[in-house]
Structure formats: C-alpha cells, structure tokens
Design an enzyme around this catalytic site. Structure first.
Site, PDB file in Angstrom:
ATOM      1  N   LYS A 220      28.029 108.258  16.103  1.00 15.84           N
ATOM      2  CA  LYS A 220      29.217 109.017  16.511  1.00 15.84           C
ATOM      3  C   LYS A 220      30.439 108.736  15.626  1.00 15.84           C
ATOM      4  O   LYS A 220      31.315 109.583  15.492  1.00 15.84           O
ATOM      5  CB  LYS A 220      29.564 108.714  17.971  1.00 15.84           C
ATOM      6  CG  LYS A 220      28.605 109.343  18.951  1.00 15.84           C
ATOM      7  CD  LYS A 220      29.087 109.175  20.380  1.00 15.84           C
ATOM      8  CE  LYS A 220      28.109 109.853  21.327  1.00 15.84           C
ATOM      9  NZ  LYS A 220      28.567 109.886  22.701  1.00 15.84           N
TER      10      LYS A 220
ATOM     11  N   ASN B 279      30.810 113.899  18.942  1.00 20.65           N
ATOM     12  CA  ASN B 279      29.487 114.130  19.552  1.00 20.65           C
ATOM     13  C   ASN B 279      28.975 115.543  19.280  1.00 20.65           C
ATOM     14  O   ASN B 279      27.855 115.871  19.640  1.00 20.65           O
ATOM     15  CB  ASN B 279      29.521 113.843  21.061  1.00 20.65           C
ATOM     16  CG  ASN B 279      30.116 114.982  21.853  1.00 20.65           C
ATOM     17  OD1 ASN B 279      30.954 115.722  21.355  1.00 20.65           O
ATOM     18  ND2 ASN B 279      29.687 115.125  23.089  1.00 20.65           N
TER      19      ASN B 279
ATOM     20  N   ALA C 166      32.462 105.508  26.144  1.00 19.50           N
ATOM     21  CA  ALA C 166      32.540 106.527  27.198  1.00 19.50           C
ATOM     22  C   ALA C 166      33.868 106.418  27.940  1.00 19.50           C
ATOM     23  O   ALA C 166      34.537 107.422  28.198  1.00 19.50           O
ATOM     24  CB  ALA C 166      31.374 106.358  28.165  1.00 19.50           C
TER      25      ALA C 166
ATOM     26  N   TYR D 217      23.110 107.860  34.991  1.00 16.93           N
ATOM     27  CA  TYR D 217      22.344 108.902  35.690  1.00 16.93           C
ATOM     28  C   TYR D 217      20.864 108.577  35.783  1.00 16.93           C
ATOM     29  O   TYR D 217      20.067 109.409  36.240  1.00 16.93           O
ATOM     30  CB  TYR D 217      22.567 110.280  35.052  1.00 16.93           C
ATOM     31  CG  TYR D 217      22.201 110.363  33.599  1.00 16.93           C
ATOM     32  CD1 TYR D 217      23.157 110.172  32.628  1.00 16.93           C
ATOM     33  CD2 TYR D 217      20.894 110.638  33.204  1.00 16.93           C
ATOM     34  CE1 TYR D 217      22.831 110.236  31.285  1.00 16.93           C
ATOM     35  CE2 TYR D 217      20.554 110.709  31.873  1.00 16.93           C
ATOM     36  CZ  TYR D 217      21.526 110.505  30.917  1.00 16.93           C
ATOM     37  OH  TYR D 217      21.193 110.563  29.588  1.00 16.93           O
TER      38      TYR D 217
HETATM   39  P1  ATR Z   1      29.339 103.136  25.922  1.00 23.62           P
HETATM   40  O1  ATR Z   1      29.817 103.422  24.535  1.00 23.62           O
HETATM   41  O2  ATR Z   1      28.114 103.912  26.321  1.00 23.62           O
HETATM   42  O3  ATR Z   1      30.430 103.254  26.945  1.00 23.62           O
HETATM   43  P2  ATR Z   1      29.442 100.303  25.362  1.00 23.62           P
HETATM   44  O4  ATR Z   1      30.423 100.539  24.304  1.00 23.62           O
HETATM   45  O5  ATR Z   1      28.294  99.413  25.070  1.00 23.62           O
HETATM   46  O6  ATR Z   1      28.807 101.628  25.927  1.00 23.62           O
HETATM   47  O7  ATR Z   1      30.252  99.752  26.643  1.00 23.62           O
HETATM   48  C1  ATR Z   1      29.625  99.124  27.654  1.00 23.62           C
HETATM   49  C2  ATR Z   1      30.608  98.785  28.792  1.00 23.62           C
HETATM   50  O8  ATR Z   1      29.826  98.187  29.798  1.00 23.62           O
HETATM   51  C3  ATR Z   1      31.678  97.745  28.421  1.00 23.62           C
HETATM   52  O9  ATR Z   1      32.814  97.977  29.200  1.00 23.62           O
HETATM   53  C4  ATR Z   1      30.993  96.452  28.832  1.00 23.62           C
HETATM   54  O10 ATR Z   1      31.878  95.381  29.118  1.00 23.62           O
HETATM   55  P3  ATR Z   1      32.409  94.403  27.928  1.00 23.62           P
HETATM   56  O11 ATR Z   1      33.450  95.183  27.205  1.00 23.62           O
HETATM   57  O12 ATR Z   1      32.924  93.232  28.621  1.00 23.62           O
HETATM   58  O13 ATR Z   1      31.181  94.107  27.087  1.00 23.62           O
HETATM   59  C5  ATR Z   1      30.324  96.877  30.099  1.00 23.62           C
HETATM   60  N1  ATR Z   1      29.208  96.023  30.508  1.00 23.62           N
HETATM   61  C6  ATR Z   1      27.939  96.065  30.043  1.00 23.62           C
HETATM   62  N2  ATR Z   1      27.178  95.133  30.688  1.00 23.62           N
HETATM   63  C7  ATR Z   1      27.992  94.519  31.588  1.00 23.62           C
HETATM   64  C8  ATR Z   1      27.814  93.490  32.576  1.00 23.62           C
HETATM   65  N3  ATR Z   1      26.613  92.910  32.754  1.00 23.62           N
HETATM   66  N4  ATR Z   1      28.871  93.119  33.313  1.00 23.62           N
HETATM   67  C9  ATR Z   1      30.068  93.693  33.153  1.00 23.62           C
HETATM   68  N5  ATR Z   1      30.325  94.674  32.239  1.00 23.62           N
HETATM   69  C10 ATR Z   1      29.295  95.081  31.470  1.00 23.62           C
END
Ligand code: ATR
Length: 282
Positions: A67, A88, A135, A225
C-alpha cells in the site's frame, strides 16, 4: 468496454475481492475480469507493475504489503491517499496511474448506512477508536472529514496512537489513552470502533478490552470479519448495544473502488447478506 481489473499483494490467495467485484460487474451489466496478481516479496515489483502497464490494466486494488510501496509508481495521488501515505486503489486514466485510498471512506459509508441517524448527530457523539495501525489511521481521518468531532484513540503502544493524532483537524478533539483507561471510561463513549487484529481467527476467544459497562445505546463496531461475529461484538450484544460488522467495510471500500474505475455505484444490500453467508461457510 471490457474492464481489466485486479488485486496486487501478498499473500492474497484467499482474498474475497474477486468474488465481490465479479458480483459488481454482473450487477452493473459490465464486461470484465478481476484477477489476483500475487507478487512475492522476492519478485521484482517494478517488473510486475510494468507488465500491468503494458497490458493496459484499467484499475487495481493494492493490499498488504504494497500500500505504501506502490506510491513511487503512480503519476498522481488523490488527497486522501496523500494524507494516508497509503493507496488501496489505482485507476488508469488515459495512461496515467492515479492512487486513491477508499479504506477509511468505505468504513464511514458502511457505518452511516447502518446508522443513518449519525449523520445529524455527528457533532454530539463521542467516539473511541481502538488500535493505531493502518486501518485506524484511515478510519480516524475519514471520521473527522465526515464531521465527527470527538474521537479518542486507545492503543497498546501510545506512540503509534500519538502519530495518528498528528492528523487531527481543527474542529476535532482527540485524547490519546491507554487500553486500561479506555476500559475504565468506556461508559463515556457513544461509538466504539475496534481496529486491531485481536479476536481474529484463530484467536476467536480474545477481546481487546472489557465492554460490559458500555452505555446501552452505544454502537460497537469491529473491523475484524473472520469470524463475522467476534467475541467483542458478542459481548456488545449481551449488554444490549447495537453492533456493526467488519465485512461491511470490505464491501463499501470495494464499492468506492468500483465507482472510481467504472463510474457505476453498485447497490450493496443483497450482497451484504450473500457475503455473510459465504463467510459463515453456508
Ligand atoms: P492494520 O494496518 O491492518 O491496521 P497493523 O498496522 O498491524 O494492522 O496494526 C495492528 C493494530 O493492532 C495495532 O494497533 C496493534 O497495537 P500496537 O500498535 O501496540 O502494536 C494492535 N494489536 C495487535 N495485536 C495486539 C494485541 N495482542 N494486543 C493489543 N493490541 C494489539
């Protein structure tokens, strides 16, 4: 016209986009194809894009992990994509590749379609956005652009939430808070939007925070989802809150992309139910 459309990304074998756009093409009585163009990270990205240019592809979606990388190969970016630094959707307009980002706008379209009263009440509603990934960034910006004016961001890593909050527009108030504070103050919010991957298959018994003390008339939304009804949404239902499903965002971002490529705005209500059945494996 025979539309040549597609998706680039990796891995994308299980993507629902070909199914969604096939339905859109049929509904609009347009001829065309929507192909998966899986580009392995070890492949030459410029070479594969060059091929798409040569065949004169009319438009394509872009997903993880490209992206941001795609931006260097585009002729123009629309404002939203520029602010997101992520694309996207790409449209071939007379040989020029223009980049768009329909993720956040698609999310807001799906929310307003399900809860039309939010249109007039947007200035009164307090929103909690949970998560601070790509997201969340798109959703935060689109909620503000739509006119919502109170949006707090809670995340495990506060710095990532602070980074998103730098996008804040003048009419908006935003506090960056911990997940613990979000849980304690959950009763303050009217709309709660879960954007992390927590609760996604196979971890279906996980939920990012406890929402058992939310307001009864709260709207709870989860962009996960798979499963269609996450633990987060199940708990929301238990306390009588209204729920908003993640797969609807998928449909609305696709609807916007299809509109950019073909100028046709497809109807989604039947497809929403069809996709629901498909995701449930029925
Ligand atoms: P996307 O681009 O699809 O939104 P991403 O950039 O990987 O995915 O973002 C994942 C989000 O999920 C982040 O907010 C992440 O928190 P951190 O910024 O602290 O990493 C959150 N996340 C993923 N696993 C988590 C967990 N086990 N507990 C709390 N937050 C989680």
């Amino acid at each position: 016209m025979n539309y040549q459309l597609g998706l680039i990304g990796y891995p994308i074998k299980h993507s629902l986009s070909p199914w969604i756009h096939r339905n859109f093409l049929d509904q609009s009585r347009l001829k065309g194809t929507y192909e998966l163009v899986e580009i392995h990270p070890n492949h030459s990205f410029p070479k594969r894009l060059n091929h798409l240019k040569e065949i004169g592809i009319d438009g394509f979606n872009v997903t993880i992990p490209y992206k941001e990388k795609i931006i260097d190969f585009l002729d123009k970016l629309d404002n939203n994509a520029k602010i997101m630094s992520a694309v996207n959707t790409v449209h071939n307009r007379n040989g020029e590749w223009i980049g768009y980002n329909t993720d956040g706008t698609g999310y807001v379209r799906s929310l307003i379609n399900k809860f039309p009263h939010l249109e007039t009440e947007k200035k009164k509603k307090r929103i909690l956005l949970i998560g601070a990934g790509g997201a969340a960034r798109g959703i935060y910006y689109s909620l503000m652009s739509f006119g919502f004016s109170s949006i707090d961001i809670a995340n495990r890593t506060l710095q990532s939430a602070e980074n998103i909050a730098t996008l804040k527009l003048d009419h908006v108030e935003t506090n960056v808070i911990t997940l613990e504070k979000a849980e304690t103050d959950i009763n303050d919010y009217d709309i709660i939007i879960q954007t992390t991957s927590v609760g996604m298959k196979p971890n279906i018994n996980q939920s990012i925070i406890d929402i058992s003390t939310v307001k009864k008339d709260c709207i709870i939304s989860d962009i996960v989802y798979q499963p269609i009804k996450t633990k987060f949404l199940t708990e929301a239902e238990k306390v009588g809150a209204s729920i908003h499903f993640g797969h609807t965002m998928l449909l609305y971002q696709a609807q916007s992309a299809f509109e950019i490529w073909t100028t046709k705005k497809v109807k989604l209500n039947n497809l929403e139910r069809k996709l629901e059945r498909k995701l449930k494996g029925e």
